[in-house]
Design a protein around this motif. Sequence first.
Motif, PDB file in Angstrom:
ATOM      1  N   ILE A  17     -29.742 -34.437  34.199  1.00  0.00           N
ATOM      2  CA  ILE A  17     -29.881 -34.434  32.733  1.00  0.00           C
ATOM      3  C   ILE A  17     -28.566 -34.866  32.074  1.00  0.00           C
TER       4      ILE A  17
ATOM      5  N   ARG B 267     -32.146 -26.595  29.370  1.00  0.00           N
ATOM      6  CA  ARG B 267     -30.959 -26.233  30.159  1.00  0.00           C
ATOM      7  C   ARG B 267     -31.249 -25.203  31.251  1.00  0.00           C
ATOM      8  N   CYS B 268     -32.326 -25.461  31.996  1.00  0.00           N
ATOM      9  CA  CYS B 268     -32.672 -24.538  33.080  1.00  0.00           C
ATOM     10  C   CYS B 268     -31.940 -24.893  34.372  1.00  0.00           C
ATOM     11  N   ALA B 269     -31.484 -26.157  34.462  1.00  0.00           N
ATOM     12  CA  ALA B 269     -30.755 -26.650  35.640  1.00  0.00           C
ATOM     13  C   ALA B 269     -31.628 -26.848  36.882  1.00  0.00           C
ATOM     14  N   ALA B 270     -32.944 -26.797  36.727  1.00  0.00           N
ATOM     15  CA  ALA B 270     -33.797 -27.075  37.891  1.00  0.00           C
ATOM     16  C   ALA B 270     -33.528 -28.481  38.420  1.00  0.00           C
ATOM     17  N   CYS B 271     -33.241 -29.403  37.510  1.00  0.00           N
ATOM     18  CA  CYS B 271     -32.994 -30.780  37.961  1.00  0.00           C
ATOM     19  C   CYS B 271     -31.690 -30.879  38.750  1.00  0.00           C
TER      20      CYS B 271
ATOM     21  N   ILE C 219     -36.810 -37.945  33.555  1.00  0.00           N
ATOM     22  CA  ILE C 219     -35.375 -38.125  33.802  1.00  0.00           C
ATOM     23  C   ILE C 219     -35.077 -39.386  34.609  1.00  0.00           C
TER      24      ILE C 219
HETATM   25  S1  SF4 Z   1     -33.697 -31.759  32.063  1.00  0.00           S
HETATM   26 FE1  SF4 Z   1     -33.021 -30.470  33.782  1.00  0.00          FE
HETATM   27  S2  SF4 Z   1     -31.968 -28.765  32.797  1.00  0.00           S
HETATM   28 FE2  SF4 Z   1     -33.157 -29.782  31.204  1.00  0.00          FE
HETATM   29  S3  SF4 Z   1     -35.099 -28.685  31.138  1.00  0.00           S
HETATM   30 FE3  SF4 Z   1     -35.412 -30.417  32.499  1.00  0.00          FE
HETATM   31  S4  SF4 Z   1     -34.943 -29.607  34.551  1.00  0.00           S
HETATM   32 FE4  SF4 Z   1     -34.122 -28.129  33.059  1.00  0.00          FE
END
Ligand code: SF4
Lengths: 255, 456
Positions: B333, B306-310, B369
Amino acid sequence: MIHSLPNYIDMKVGLFIPCYIDQFYPQVGIATLQLLEKLGCEVSFPLNQTCCGQPMANSGFASSSKGCDKNFVGNFRGFDYIVGPSGSCVLHIKDHLKDDDRPGEAEHIRKNIYELTEFLTDVLKIEKLDASFPHKVGLHTSCHGQRGLHLSSMSERNLPEFSKPEKLLGMVKGLELSHPARTDECCGFGGTFCVFEEAVSVKMGKDRIAEHAANGVEYITGYDESCLMHLEGILKRMNSNIKAIHIAEILNSNA
Amino acid sequence: MKTMKHAEAAAQFISDEPRTDWHNETLWFVRQKRDKASHGLPEWEQLREWASQIKHHSLSHLDQYLVEFEKNAKANGVTVHWAANGEEHNRIVYDIIQKNNVQRIVKSKSMLTEECGMNEFLHSKGIDIVDTDLGERIVQFRNEPPSHIVLPAIHLKKKDVSDTFHEHLHTEKGNNDPQYLTEAARIHLREKFIASELAITGVNFAIAETGGFVVCTNEGNADMGTHCAKIHIACMGFEKIIPKAEHLSVFLRLLARSATGQPITTYSSHFQKPREGQQMHIVIVDNGRSKQLGRADFRNSLKCIRCAACFNTCPVYRRSGGHSYHTAVAGPIGSILSPNLDMRANADLPFASTLCGSCSNVCPVKIDIHDQLWKWRQVLVAEGYVDTTKKVGLKGMAFLLAHPSLYRFAGKAGRTVMRLFPWLVNNKLNPWYKQREMPAPPKESFREWYLKNKQS
Ligand code: SF4
């Protein structure tokens, strides 16, 4: 003109021209063919080819593209290499081509299909080109070729930088190359995404164009005609002077 | 109320173009900070690989590690609860509140409680929770869900916050000064912390070998809440488990760099056992996770930290806003997690992507992803969750492309070219043509040229 006769002269290359290039951008197919022939390849274009099946598969209908796959294998078996001027179509074949009746031939195709700039760089190992294009050109780095086929390094990763298309463009006389501020952001084409998510798709395209326009380019080029078609559609609607042109046309040009 | 599908909600978002540009720029700035932080670490790609493998291992040994965690946490004096789904989770929290007869409750950020709809559930029971993460407090005042898992109010501008605070905290109307507004929030939240009887937090990492857990915040609000309250409830999805404390050295280095470009989160708070006189509870939640674990193609999605980089890198997210995803976890995600929870309601989400692959490249735990988005599309079509017009069109296209002579005929007969490229219809109703010109039809196809010039 061929400078010296290369040793790959006997290489049999099957020319893969994706359906929308066949129908709307024949000049890209012609440029690809002429370029490969100039470089000494024996090229033939299997006459019953249609499409790689990507539009169906990316929309969730991979299971419906079996007939399309079979047709592809029927057309392209028996070549040393299969070359096409489209990163995303080539990636699709590489990742997904299947034929239960002819698994070996499908595998041979998957392993020996190349996107044009990849083929020129990795197989023909081109170091110079007899081409000239005295214009300001912006490079659009299409995602599937970049992140899927690794035609160039990616801004997200912490790995050494390189770019196959850029290296080739560097061999073209008179060409002045620039990059958009966000070097590898998606243009928003995305196959059927371009119609099902029209608003986002167009906004993404407009944003890419704005960055190229800021560099004062005359042309936007790339190795994926589908992205260019999308950008061209927006450019024309905006009455912009910037033109979209496939990299094969530049590499084959002799102004 | 009918939820809008992503494309429609996105179009609405984009209709305010300057605001969309601002949203896009703001999140791109965060992505750039992430690039700088990650490119500064030579071992970055190695860390990602380790993180991915540790998660892979943990997800394959969940039975062992969760039980070990429970045993150690209990030995530390923590009460451990298990919840099969969101309802059970909410019920457990409610029971603890009831049993202790408390009213003043604060909560630091927990996406799990959003996923379970906990605030709404408790509200329906007459219990109000105060969200103490600044962004979450802002959206809570506005009765909106968070639009981003790390930056919950990123869809709002200073002026929006000012208006909201004016209404709820009686700040000066029209004063948009961030420092002034933050100060007002700070005073407001301090009162809530001091008065709080019960604090709810999320869990970023739960450590099997110690029974302890780590909560990461930039505002210190998890600590302030739990330090004042006599009851602490920590809610975690079962995938938060890691085997050993030393594994934190991999994840904590990746998490903040990926999220905001900081070398480490401002507060990485380690909780081990309750203080004297304090109760500590952990609620371990499944809510569809074991189902996802059983889907071979999608189990990797549970590696998410849950870093939100995506989110920040996603060109679609940046231009459509978090609310267009109509789920607790938005972005790329969210689009691979949500169909698992409800295929029908979330069938649009895996299509809200160009499959550009940038998400997979930034993901610190290397979740594939964009490949999973592609795979979800196949599942959703197979299960019949895709509307029939799309189906007929694409099946027709597949048929045409499997039959070369029909394909050529379609190409020649101008009218039927629409069958092959249905988006190329020259009318205003057509989504291609709305803002784009069509390619000019050439006088001959490549094949025709080839036959004339190359074959005799
Ligand atoms: S899926 Fe998205 S929110 Fe989850 S770890 Fe990877 S980059 Fe971070």
